[in-house]
Design an enzyme around this catalytic site. Structure first.
Site, PDB file in Angstrom:
ATOM      1  N   TYR A 292       1.344   8.567 -12.816  1.00  0.00           N
ATOM      2  CA  TYR A 292       0.832   7.659 -11.598  1.00  0.00           C
ATOM      3  C   TYR A 292       0.202   6.319 -12.333  1.00  0.00           C
ATOM      4  CZ  TYR A 292      -2.404   6.090  -8.034  1.00  0.00           C
ATOM      5  OH  TYR A 292      -3.321   5.145  -7.268  1.00  0.00           O
TER       6      TYR A 292
ATOM      7  N   LYS B 162       1.758   2.262 -11.899  1.00  0.00           N
ATOM      8  CA  LYS B 162       0.956   1.147 -11.432  1.00  0.00           C
ATOM      9  C   LYS B 162       0.934  -0.007 -12.504  1.00  0.00           C
ATOM     10  CE  LYS B 162      -0.721   2.435  -7.418  1.00  0.00           C
ATOM     11  NZ  LYS B 162      -1.012   1.788  -6.156  1.00  0.00           N
TER      12      LYS B 162
ATOM     13  N   ARG C  59     -10.237  20.068 -14.098  1.00  0.00           N
ATOM     14  CA  ARG C  59      -8.935  19.711 -13.473  1.00  0.00           C
ATOM     15  C   ARG C  59      -8.279  18.885 -14.500  1.00  0.00           C
ATOM     16  NH1 ARG C  59      -8.539  16.085  -7.935  1.00  0.00           N
ATOM     17  NH2 ARG C  59      -9.157  14.484  -9.229  1.00  0.00           N
TER      18      ARG C  59
ATOM     19  N   SER D 236      -4.672   0.156  -9.560  1.00  0.00           N
ATOM     20  CA  SER D 236      -5.643   1.380  -9.768  1.00  0.00           C
ATOM     21  C   SER D 236      -6.517   1.235 -11.188  1.00  0.00           C
ATOM     22  CB  SER D 236      -4.897   2.710  -9.680  1.00  0.00           C
ATOM     23  OG  SER D 236      -5.535   3.814 -10.088  1.00  0.00           O
TER      24      SER D 236
ATOM     25  N   PHE E 189       0.852  -1.276   0.011  1.00  0.00           N
ATOM     26  CA  PHE E 189      -0.091  -0.010  -0.106  1.00  0.00           C
ATOM     27  C   PHE E 189       0.773   1.315   0.119  1.00  0.00           C
ATOM     28  CE2 PHE E 189      -2.095  -3.298   2.040  1.00  0.00           C
ATOM     29  CZ  PHE E 189      -3.769  -3.081   1.557  1.00  0.00           C
TER      30      PHE E 189
HETATM   31  N1  UFG Z   1     -13.067  16.923  -7.608  1.00  0.00           N
HETATM   32  C1  UFG Z   1     -13.721  18.080  -7.494  1.00  0.00           C
HETATM   33  N2  UFG Z   1     -13.347  18.860  -6.391  1.00  0.00           N
HETATM   34  C2  UFG Z   1     -12.306  18.516  -5.635  1.00  0.00           C
HETATM   35  C3  UFG Z   1     -11.499  17.393  -5.553  1.00  0.00           C
HETATM   36  C4  UFG Z   1     -12.237  16.537  -6.738  1.00  0.00           C
HETATM   37  O1  UFG Z   1     -14.539  18.333  -8.098  1.00  0.00           O
HETATM   38  O2  UFG Z   1     -11.990  19.586  -4.699  1.00  0.00           O
HETATM   39  C5  UFG Z   1     -13.615  15.848  -8.453  1.00  0.00           C
HETATM   40  C6  UFG Z   1     -12.375  15.487  -9.514  1.00  0.00           C
HETATM   41  O3  UFG Z   1     -12.522  16.331 -10.400  1.00  0.00           O
HETATM   42  C7  UFG Z   1     -13.063  13.935  -9.879  1.00  0.00           C
HETATM   43  C8  UFG Z   1     -13.799  13.600  -8.696  1.00  0.00           C
HETATM   44  O4  UFG Z   1     -13.990  14.827  -7.952  1.00  0.00           O
HETATM   45  O5  UFG Z   1     -14.010  14.270 -10.791  1.00  0.00           O
HETATM   46  C9  UFG Z   1     -12.983  12.549  -7.915  1.00  0.00           C
HETATM   47  O6  UFG Z   1     -11.780  13.253  -7.508  1.00  0.00           O
HETATM   48  P1  UFG Z   1     -10.675  12.623  -6.524  1.00  0.00           P
HETATM   49  O7  UFG Z   1      -9.539  13.342  -6.592  1.00  0.00           O
HETATM   50  O8  UFG Z   1     -11.271  12.202  -5.127  1.00  0.00           O
HETATM   51  O9  UFG Z   1     -10.290  11.096  -6.992  1.00  0.00           O
HETATM   52  P2  UFG Z   1      -9.904  10.744  -8.693  1.00  0.00           P
HETATM   53  O10 UFG Z   1     -11.163  10.352  -9.348  1.00  0.00           O
HETATM   54  O11 UFG Z   1      -8.998  11.659  -9.207  1.00  0.00           O
HETATM   55  O12 UFG Z   1      -9.246   9.423  -8.305  1.00  0.00           O
HETATM   56  C10 UFG Z   1      -8.034   9.086  -9.102  1.00  0.00           C
HETATM   57  C11 UFG Z   1      -8.152   7.646  -9.618  1.00  0.00           C
HETATM   58  C12 UFG Z   1      -7.962   6.488  -8.634  1.00  0.00           C
HETATM   59  C13 UFG Z   1      -6.535   7.114  -8.076  1.00  0.00           C
HETATM   60  C14 UFG Z   1      -6.783   8.389  -7.426  1.00  0.00           C
HETATM   61  C15 UFG Z   1      -5.312   8.652  -6.743  1.00  0.00           C
HETATM   62  O13 UFG Z   1      -9.404   7.289 -10.148  1.00  0.00           O
HETATM   63  O14 UFG Z   1      -7.943   5.114  -9.201  1.00  0.00           O
HETATM   64  O15 UFG Z   1      -6.733   9.306  -8.522  1.00  0.00           O
HETATM   65  O16 UFG Z   1      -5.420   9.409  -5.857  1.00  0.00           O
HETATM   66  F1  UFG Z   1      -6.165   6.116  -7.220  1.00  0.00           F
END
Ligand code: UFG
Length: 327
Positions: free
Chosen positions: A141, A145, A282, A117, A73
């Site tokens: 990233y 993986k 983003r 991932s 992890f």
């Molecule tokens: N988001 C927002 N505002 C924020 C944060 C996130 O709108 O302040 C949105 C993002 O744009 C995305 C969704 O919420 O659409 C989820 O975002 P996260 O950052 O919580 O997670 P991600 O989908 O980016 O996760 C990705 C991959 C995972 C990976 C992870 C690594 O899907 O497999 O990044 O941290 F492990």
């Protein structure tokens, strides 16, 4: 009691894994360099501070303990940072993992469970994503993986390593008992940021884009509870030990929620005001990521217990309320 080395066992998912292993009668041995992990998160089994890059330390652990298996992890997980600092990601996530695998082979440790991932798939061409979906990651990233997944296949062929790669979708939630939860510094993930807003620690949550081709214009993700992830790790290990073939498995709930829906569910769960505003996209965010986990259900016997988004957010809320400053 079987000893399981949990590398990254002081992190968000690793620390919960240790609690789960202990509950199931295993002895988790935590190796963590505490760069992102928290010493306070280690509550089960012995703790060794150090790195998987340290061959001598690994050898001494394998000599002192009869280690049956390693669970990994310990990857860095900030997608944005991986773009600006790829060396950091390839060094830790790939080179250091390669080192760990080599020392395992030298010391006859055969079993390895890897946290992979959905980021290994890149921009999806088909939803839901199955394990057969092409893997074309779009950031370092995800590539780091995927590289480890490929190394695992080669190590299995050459040295008989027994591995399972678990491709998580969006890991979320906290220990249902409220003991272990999410504390990333910096925090970038949606659910903890939304809950920090509910706590009044942030003025508002930014919604990164509402012009995606989805029902409400915001990105859709498949959120999966850390307790369900932990369950899948142990199932994978036990199946491997029973002679199951090596392989890759998606872990998601097959259900997608938009950013706006997540915020709305959080408003209902917390009963608090959560102010949001739409900002620009983003970079690197696919519009929709939803996984099919039929293979994990069928072959591992995986039975998610916390698939409901309200439940996921309730568990996270319990943690955030009782640990407003994190660990
Ligand atoms: N988001 C927002 N505002 C924020 C944060 C996130 O709108 O302040 C949105 C993002 O744009 C995305 C969704 O919420 O659409 C989820 O975002 P996260 O950052 O919580 O997670 P991600 O989908 O980016 O996760 C990705 C991959 C995972 C990976 C992870 C690594 O899907 O497999 O990044 O941290 F492990």
């Amino acid at each position: 009691m079987k000893n399981i080395l949990v590398v990254g066992g002081a992190g968000y998912i690793g620390s919960y894994m240790c609690k789960y292993l202990a509950k199931k009668g295993y002895n988790p041995i935590v190796l963590d360099n505490l760069i992102y992990g928290h010493r306070q998160a280690v509550g089960w089994g012995p703790f060794i501070e150090g790195s998987m890059a340290d061959s001598k330390l690994l050898k001494s652990i394998f000599t002192e303990y009869h280690v049956e298996a390693v669970m990994h992890f310990a990857a860095f997980c900030y997608v944005g940072e991986s773009v600006s600092e790829p060396g950091k990601y390839y060094r830790n996530n790939v080179a250091n993992t390669l080192n760990l695998l080599e020392v395992m082979i030298e010391n006859n440790v055969q079993y390895f469970i890897f946290s992979s991932s959905c980021a290994t798939y890149g921009e999806p061409i088909e939803i839901p994503i199955t394990e057969r979906h092409p893997q074309n990651p779009i950031n370092p990233y995800g590539r780091s993986k995927l590289m480890v997944e490929q190394i695992l296949k080669d190590f299995s062929n050459a040295y008989g390593l027994k591995y399972v790669s678990l491709r998580y979708f969006n890991a979320a939630g906290a220990d249902p008992d409220g003991e272990v939860g999410e504390d990333h510094r910096p925090e970038t993930h949606l659910i903890p940021l939304v809950l920090q807003t509910a706590l009044g620690q942030r003025e508002r949550i930014d919604i990164f884009g509402d012009d995606y081709p989805t029902k409400d214009g915001t990105c859709i993700r498949d959120y999966v509870h850390i307790a369900d992830l932990a369950q899948s790790h142990l199932l994978a290990l036990e199946r491997l030990m029973d002679g199951m073939q090596e392989g890759e498995y998606n872990l998601g709930n097959g259900d997608g929620f938009s950013v706006k829906e997540v915020i709305e569910v959080a408003r209902n769960v917390t009963g608090r005001t959560i102010t949001s505003r739409v900002t620009k996209r983003r970079p690197g965010d696919p519009a929709v990521l939803i996984g099919s986990s039929k293979k994990a259900v069928k072959e591992l016997g995986w039975k998610p217990q916390f698939a409901d988004l309200s439940t996921i957010i309730e568990t996270a809320w319990k943690w955030h309320k009782s640990h407003p400053e994190g660990w």
